[in-house]
Every structure is written in structure tokens, then in C-alpha cells.
Design a protein around this motif. Structure first.
Motif, mmCIF file in Angstrom:
data_model
loop_
_atom_site.group_PDB
_atom_site.id
_atom_site.type_symbol
_atom_site.label_atom_id
_atom_site.label_comp_id
_atom_site.label_asym_id
_atom_site.label_seq_id
_atom_site.Cartn_x
_atom_site.Cartn_y
_atom_site.Cartn_z
ATOM 1 N N UNK B 162 0.839 -1.208 0.000
ATOM 2 C CA UNK B 162 0.000 0.000 0.000
ATOM 3 C C UNK B 162 0.871 1.254 0.000
ATOM 4 N N UNK B 163 1.947 1.214 0.773
ATOM 5 C CA UNK B 163 2.841 2.365 0.805
ATOM 6 C C UNK B 163 3.520 2.586 -0.535
ATOM 7 N N UNK B 165 1.957 2.047 -3.266
ATOM 8 C CA UNK B 165 0.908 2.431 -4.204
ATOM 9 C C UNK B 165 0.022 1.298 -4.671
ATOM 10 N N UNK B 166 0.344 0.056 -4.325
ATOM 11 C CA UNK B 166 -0.472 -1.074 -4.784
ATOM 12 C C UNK B 166 -1.545 -1.371 -3.743
ATOM 13 N N UNK B 167 -2.688 -0.767 -3.934
ATOM 14 C CA UNK B 167 -3.747 -0.835 -2.928
ATOM 15 C C UNK B 167 -4.391 -2.213 -2.892
ATOM 16 N N UNK B 168 -4.495 -2.858 -4.049
ATOM 17 C CA UNK B 168 -5.280 -4.090 -4.122
ATOM 18 C C UNK B 168 -4.656 -5.218 -3.312
ATOM 19 N N UNK B 171 -5.879 -5.203 0.198
ATOM 20 C CA UNK B 171 -7.214 -5.726 0.483
ATOM 21 C C UNK B 171 -7.294 -7.227 0.263
ATOM 22 N N UNK B 172 -6.499 -7.772 -0.667
ATOM 23 C CA UNK B 172 -6.441 -9.238 -0.791
ATOM 24 C C UNK B 172 -5.935 -9.838 0.518
ATOM 25 N N UNK B 175 -8.583 -9.529 3.300
ATOM 26 C CA UNK B 175 -9.706 -10.449 3.165
ATOM 27 C C UNK B 175 -9.369 -11.769 3.864
ATOM 28 N N UNK B 223 -4.773 -19.812 -2.126
ATOM 29 C CA UNK B 223 -5.222 -18.923 -3.198
ATOM 30 C C UNK B 223 -4.589 -17.540 -3.106
ATOM 31 N N UNK B 227 -2.752 -14.650 -5.863
ATOM 32 C CA UNK B 227 -3.216 -13.269 -6.023
ATOM 33 C C UNK B 227 -2.090 -12.282 -5.765
ATOM 34 N N UNK B 231 0.421 -10.179 -8.501
ATOM 35 C CA UNK B 231 0.463 -8.719 -8.591
ATOM 36 C C UNK B 231 1.860 -8.166 -8.375
#
Lengths: 338, 435
Positions: B162-163, B165-168, B171-172, B175, B223, B227, B231
């Protein structure tokens, strides 16, 4: 009907304003929904059916927030800077053609101004945006803003060069700076992406940098600079920066479509046996679809990639993109000469 | 309040607001950062640097860490870590709580993996007491500790990405962490403040069907690797941002006292689960991933591999876990069953002695140091007991504190963006750092 033709440019003014202004709330909704889908979330789903009224709620919130002007800012520049962001963002809409209509036997371009320096105009006006960011950052009198503004000035200036060079190949091929003629050239041959694949890639990349979107959003890099140049901005002043960013995205998408994706050209439409007027409407729809897809890629890329570091961004711009763009120009020239 | 301390505003007695303003005379002090810091003023004058106050409220510090950066352009000339903004006095609190009561405080230390803290403190206290807990309790503790290791690494990798810039990715990771927290809720009754361990065992056995739930979690968890690795692992931008950044050699890292995934990324296979096995870690089979470069990218890779190994450990624990009690059968240490409390005089006395203030468990006098491999590194507990029900002194060796002290070594000479990447990769938790 024929009397209507001179008024088409004037009719286009409100249409373009509506296109630009309505894109922003739609894009905010798309951004939130698509990011949610990419991340196993629901996204906004409370306001209105399927959360569709969320942009209105967002806009109302932004309007009704307290407009804080901190004591330590340079007041006049601080107020003027956001306006300077929105002004060029709307101004470039003046030369963007949406399609062509045949009225009373005459082809009428759906465009506000028929100028023969179309591309130069877009490049010139859109680069005013850097002043807005630099002024806003400077006037904020905040160190994080200052760093963001410095990054932005360096970034936007260095990426304008490869951007200009990358479309030079297309201009050489068509021999015109008029956007509508570039589209006509592609309708008569093939799309610009086939003529200029390298030019397309460079332009596509630089468009992200020019609009300060991830992976080039160093000017507002949240984790490093809190919010970059708009750290001290609130309420509608912040909203105007937001508005400007999305309008610039729309302009960039229009430019990619017109320069490299054939504008309103739809392949194999000529062989279809329908009314010419319907065909032309389909073409306008095709233009909208291409632009919408490019806008979607903006969102898609934003929620997938990490961001560059400041020096890496500069390296990419000066050491890779500019030589590549120059090579592209040379290759195009050599091929055209033979 | 100390008047001499440069960062503390002196106490003043005033009769009016005007007088207060005059006496304080600090209207602009709030944002003239570094004017108390003589060294930074010197540097500012000499090298024409800009002092930037990074934190304590800043999106990248994930908590309340503060660093003073001296910047020349974007280059960090000097970095000065300033811990203490989340000072909670946990160590002092220990002197006023019985051993079991203090477990609730350990939850709040590294709040990304509260169960690992619970397990660590309970193990240390049991070592002082000289007891061994039943095998089932050992396996339960191992499962919970490994689950919290996974949860910690997920958040650590997520916020690190996140720091950058990869926000996704964030959240993966979150989750999957939610699934882990659901499991914690089932077994401990609480998602974050678990307070699950007791001196002499654990609070309660797994509920019925929980073993199957854990096995199901392990199966679907793999899984998340596809993911996150999809990324990040082959992402050129991520490579550029992390490879060769915050690099440190093995010897220097040892000298600094670096532990956990960070030192394993330097190529040192130091893992307390193997080197000084506690609980039943010597009965399960797992590998220690080590790197070679010791940079931010390898710390990420080591954390990813450790999660896979943790899943392996959990699966083995589930297969090997024996049946039986989850507390020692000594009621001077563990609470007796309610039937005994209400049905027998001995039970009632034991219960009373354990629960009442300043009784607690009769700890022998002495001192002990016991360390467990927490997700961030060696989490050590130094307990001094004077034979009373409460510890005389507890000192916690918090890996975050030691890693935070390494920030100048790792970041000086880099850019601001590198500093953020290093801070994320070390996973400095303010609660643990400032305990």
C-alpha cells in the motif's frame, strides 16, 4: 435544416460542457465500483438504487464542507490555483470532434472550433495545468505540498517532451494538425495504432504521467507526501483539483482515441446496409465506447500497479521514452521517404 | 513535567488566556519542526537541507511513529527516529497485575498478532514457574501462534505494498486476515483482544468442529499466494522500488540486533522455533526461508514463504494434536472447574487465591528470560519475580523497537520513497515499539 449548419459549433458548446461535467461523477462512481470489484468489496451501494446516487452525495458533501483557508497560506495564489486547474481542463474541449453528421447533403463536424492547429492547441492548453499544481503547492506553504509541487513540475515538463514527440509520427503521416483530418486519414487506411504502435505506447504511457494517475501519481503519493500538492486544500477547492484530474483523463482518452484508435471509425460499418444517418450515430457511439474503455483502463491500472519512485520516473522519461520517441520519428521519416 | 526537556512545553500557571499566550510565546512552534534540535539546525545551516517532520500522524507510519528527516531535495541526508508517541507503559503495568491479568495487556502490544504475544508471555511465565503444559495445549498454542503469524505477515505485506501504491494487494491480504479473525472469534471469543492463553495452558479447548474449520482455511488460503504473487513478484515497478533498497549485510544486521524475517532475508537462518524449540516446534517439520541480499524485496519474499511454512505447521499440528486437557492439573496455577469451585472447599480456596488481587499464582523468586519467534522477530520476556503474585519487573525485548532504531542506517542516502518502503518492510508496530 440547412440553416442549422452554422449553429452546430454553438450547439456543441453546451454539449461538450455536459459531456465533461457528467463524466466526472460517472467516473467517480466507476472508480469506486470497479476498485471494489477488483478487491472483493461491494463498493458504494447505499445511496439510491445500486448506489447510483452516490456521486451526488459525494458532490453535496464536498460542497457543504467547511472551506478552510489556513493562516499561513498565500491567500490569492491559494484561491486562484484550483481555478487554474479547471480552466484548461475545460478549455481543451474546444477542438475535440465527437463525430460527423450529414445534414442536408453537407458533412458537419461535431466540434466547437475548427482550428488548423488542433493538436498544438490541446498540448499547449493542457500544459497550463502544471502551473495550477505548482502554484497551489507553493501557496500552501507546507513542506509536503512543496515536495509534491516540485515533483509535479519536473514530471509534467519532462513527460510533455515524449508526448509531443510520440504524436509527431502520426502528424507526419497525415500531414495535418487537424484532429478531424487525422481521423479521416485513419478511416481511409487503418487505425493509427497499426501505423504507429510505438508512438501509441509512448503516448499512452505519457498520458498517465500527464494526468498524475498511478503509476505516476507521485505528486500526491499518499504514503510519502500525505496528499502532495493538495494537502492543505479542502471543500470545493479540493473538489476542483479532483474535477480537473478527471477532465484531464477524459481529454487524454479522447486524444488516444482520435490519434491512434481511429476516432469514430467503426470497422466494416460501410458494408452494413443501414441509413447513413444511423451509421453516423453509431460512429458517435463508437467514439464514446472507445473513450469509455480507455477511462476504464485508467481505473484498472490504478488499482493494479504500485507507483514509481521519483528518480525512476525521471529515468524512464528522459532515458527511455524520449530516445524511443525520437527513434520513432526517425523510423517514420525513413519509411515515408521510401 | 520536566522544564529542561526540549520537547516538552514547560508548565505555567496563568490567570488569563492572554497571559498564557504570552508566557508560552509559542504561536508558531507547532510547525517550525527541528528548531529544538540543535543538530538539525546545524545541518540545515551547513548543507542547506530541509527538515521534514514525518509523523506521528502520517499515512505511511501506520500508527504513531515519528521521524525527523533532513532532506536535500528528495534525498534523505539524516533520519532521526523518535519513538514514544504511543507510550503506554505496558512494562510498568506488569508490576501491578498478576501474571494472568497481564496477558490481557500483551494483546495490545503488537496488535497485528495479539495471540503471538499471549503465547510468548505465557511460555515465559511457565518457564519461571518450571511447569510443562499438557501436549494438547502446546499444539493449540502453536496453531494460534502460526495463524497470527500469517495474519501479521498478510497485513505487513499488504501495508508495505500500500505504501508503494499497490492498494489491491492490501485488500487481498485483509480479506484472508478477516477469515483468520473469524477463526479467532470462534476459538477465543474475540477477534483482536484475544487474551487466550493462561499460565498453565489455554483459556479453553477448541470448540467442536473447529479442527475442520482450520483445515478448510488452510486449503483455501493457498489462493492468496497466486493473487499477491501475481500482482507483485514479476512486477517491474515493484522490483525497482524494492530491490537493493534498505540493504544490510548479515554481520551488521546481527550487530544491530535484527531478528525475524528481516535477518533471515540477510541470509542468517536464525529462527527460535528451530534454534531453541519451545512448545512442540521440534515435533513438526518446516523449513526456514533465507535470502541473500537483505533488501526490501527479500524481506517480502521471506514473509511470503513463511506464510506457506506456517500453513504447513498448522496442518501437521492438526494431524498430530492429541486429545486431553488444555490446562495443567495443578490448581495453584490453573483455575479449577466451576463444579469443583462450587462443590469442594479446596476448589473454592484455589479459585479465591487465584482471582483475588495480589494473590495470584505463587511464583518462585528469581529471574528469567524467554524469547519466542514472534512474526516480527525475537520477542523476548525478561521477568523478575520476588516471589509475590505480581512480577517485580518485566522487560520486553520488542523487535519493532530494535528495527525502528535501524531506520537511519537503512534509509540515509536514499529517497523519501525508499524510507517508506523500508519502514513498511520492517513492519514497525508502534504499540510494540513504545510498549
Amino acid at each position: 435544416m440547412e440553416a442549422l449548419i452554422p449553429f452546430i459549433p454553438y450547439l456543441m458548446i453546451p454539449i461538450m460542457v455536459i459531456v465533461y461535467l457528467s463524466t466526472v461523477p460517472i467516473m467517480i462512481q466507476v472508480e469506486r465500483k470497479v476498485s471494489a470489484w477488483l478487491q472483493y468489496r461491494m463498493g458504494p451501494n447505499r445511496v439510491g438504487p445500486l448506489g447510483l446516487l452516490q456521486p451526488i452525495a459525494d458532490a453535496l458533501k464536498m460542497l457543504s464542507k467547511e472551506d478552510v483557508i489556513p493562516n499561513h497560506v498565500n491567500k490569492w495564489l491559494y484561491i486562484a490555483a484550483p481555478a487554474l486547474m479547471v480552466f484548461p481542463a475545460f478549455f481543451v474541449a474546444g477542438v475535440i470532434p465527437l463525430g460527423v453528421l450529414t445534414i442536408a447533403g453537407q458533412d458537419v463536424m461535431l466540434q466547437i472550433g475548427h482550428t488548423n492547429i488542433g493538436i498544438l492547441y490541446v498540448l499547449a492548453i493542457s500544459s497550463i495545468a502544471v502551473y495550477s499544481i505548482a502554484f497551489g503547492a507553493w501557496a500552501s506553504n507546507n513542506k509536503y505540498s512543496l515536495l509534491g509541487g516540485m515533483r509535479s513540475a519536473a514530471q509534467m515538463m519532462s513527460y510533455e517532451l515524449p508526448m509531443g514527440l510520440s504524436i509527431l509520427g502520426m502528424i507526419m503521416l497525415t500531414g495535418s494538425l487537424r484532429l478531424e483530418e487525422i481521423v479521416n486519414f485513419q478511416m481511409n487506411s487503418v487505425w493509427g495504432i497499426v501505423w504507429q504502435p510505438l508512438g501509441f505506447l509512448i503516448f499512452f504511457t505519457t498520458a498517465y504521467a500527464e494526468t498524475n494517475r498511478l503509476p505516476f501519481d507521485l505528486t500526491e503519493a499518499e504514503a510519502e507526501l500525505v496528499a502532495g500538492y493538495h494537502t492543505e486544500y479542502s471543500s470545493l477547492k479540493f473538489g476542483m483539483y479532483y474535477l480537473g484530474e478527471y477532465c484531464n483523463m477524459l481529454t487524454a482518452s479522447f486524444m488516444v482515441t482520435i490519434l491512434f484508435l481511429g476516432g469514430w471509425h467503426v470497422p466494416f460499418l460501410g458494408s452494413l446496409n443501414v441509413d447513413p444517418f444511423v451509421k453516423q450515430l453509431i460512429q458517435v457511439g463508437a467514439m464514446a465506447f472507445k473513450v469509455a474503455f480507455l477511462m476504464f483502463t485508467y481505473v484498472w491500472v490504478r488499482w493494479t500497479l504500485p507507483r514509481f519512485r521519483y528518480d525512476q520516473l525521471m529515468n524512464l522519461g528522459w532515458k527511455k521514452l524520449i530516445p524511443l520517441a525520437l527513434a520513432n520519428v526517425v523510423i517514420t521519416a525513413v519509411v515515408m521517404a521510401f | 513535567m520536566s522544564v529542561d526537556h526540549p520537547e516538552v512545553i514547560p508548565e505555567v500557571t496563568v490567570s488569563s488566556t492572554e497571559e498564557l499566550k504570552r508566557k508560552l510565546n509559542l504561536p508558531r512552534k507547532g510547525y517550525k519542526i527541528g528548531e529544538d534540535d540543535e543538530e538539525s539546525i546545524e545541518a540545515w545551516q551547513k548543507h542547506d537541507t530541509m527538515t521534514l517532520n514525518f509523523g506521528p500522524q502520517h499515512p505511511a507510519t501506520h500508527g504513531t511513529l515519528r521521524m525527523l528527516l533532513n532532506l536535500s531535495g528528495e534525498t534523505v541526508v539524516k533520519l532521526d527516529p523518535r519513538p514514544g508517541y504511543l507510550h503506554t507503559g505496558f512494562e510498568k503495568l506488569a508490576e501491578y497485575h498478576t501474571f494472568n491479568q497481564f496477558i490481557a495487556v500483551t494483546d495490545r502490544m503488537n496488535y497485528l498478532s495479539p495471540l503471538a504475544n499471549n503465547v510468548g508471555f505465557a511460555c515465559a511465565a511457565e518457564k519461571l514457574l518450571g511447569i510443562t503444559i499438557p501436549p494438547r495445549a502446546q499444539y493449540i498454542r502453536m496453531i494460534q501462534a502460526e495463524l497470527s503469524r500469517i495474519a501479521d505477515h498478510l497485513v505487513s505485506i499488504g501495508t508495505h505494498a500500500l505504501d508503494l501504491g499497490a492498494f489491491t494487494v492490501f485488500l487481498y491480504g485483509f480479506r484472508q486476515r478477516e477469515f483468520i479473525y473469524d477463526l479467532f472469534e470462534i476459538s477465543t471469543g474475540s477477534r483482536l483482544t484475544t487474551s487466550y492463553t493462561r499460565i498453565g495452558g489455554v483459556m479453553r479447548d477448541f470448540p467442536e468442529g473447529h479442527v475442520e474449520q482450520l483445515a478448510g482455511f488452510c486449503k483455501q488460503f493457498m489462493m492468496v499466494f497466486d493473487q499477491i504473487e501475481g500482482l507483485l513478484n514479476h512486477n517491474k515497478i515493484f522490483h525497482d522500488r524494492t530491490q537493493g533498497i534498505g540493504k544490510i549485510g548479515a554481520e551488521e544486521a546481527i550487530n544491530y540486533g535484527m531478528t525475524g524475517p528481516s535477518i533471515r532475508a540477510c541470509g542468517v537462518p536464525y529462527d527460535l522455533r528451530k534454534d531453541e524449540p519451545y512448545l512442540a516446534y521440534d515435533q513438526v517439520d518446516f523449513d526456514i526461508p533465507v535470502g541473500t541480499e537483505g533488501d526490501v524485496f527479500e524481506r517480502y519474499l521471506v514473509r511470503m514463504e513463511e506464510m506457506k511454512q506456517s500453513v504447513r505447521i498448522i496442518e501437521q499440528c492438526l494431524a498430530q494434536m492429541p486429545k486431553g486437557p488444555v490446562k495443567v492439573d495443578d490448581h495453584t496455577v490453573a483455575l479449577p472447574d466451576k463444579s469443583k469451585v462450587y462443590g469442594s472447599i479446596e476448589g473454592l480456596i484455589h479459585h479465591f487465591k487465584l482471582i483475588m488481587d495480589h494473590h495470584g499464582i505463587d511464583m518462585p523468586a528469581g529471574e528469567i528470560y524467554h524469547a519466542t519467534e514472534a512474526p516480527n522477530g525475537e520477542l523476548g520476556w525478561y521477568i523478575v519475580s520476588d516471589g509475590n503474585g505480581v512480577p517485580y519487573k518485566v522487560h520486553i525485548r520488542a523487535p519493532s523497537f530494535i528495527h525502528f532504531a535501524m531506520m537511519p542506517r537503512l534509509c540515509q542516502g536514499g529517497l523519501i520513497g525508499d524510507g517508506v518502503a523500508v519502514l513498511g518492510s520492517l513492519n514497525v508496530i508502534a504499540g510494540e515499539c513504545d510498549r
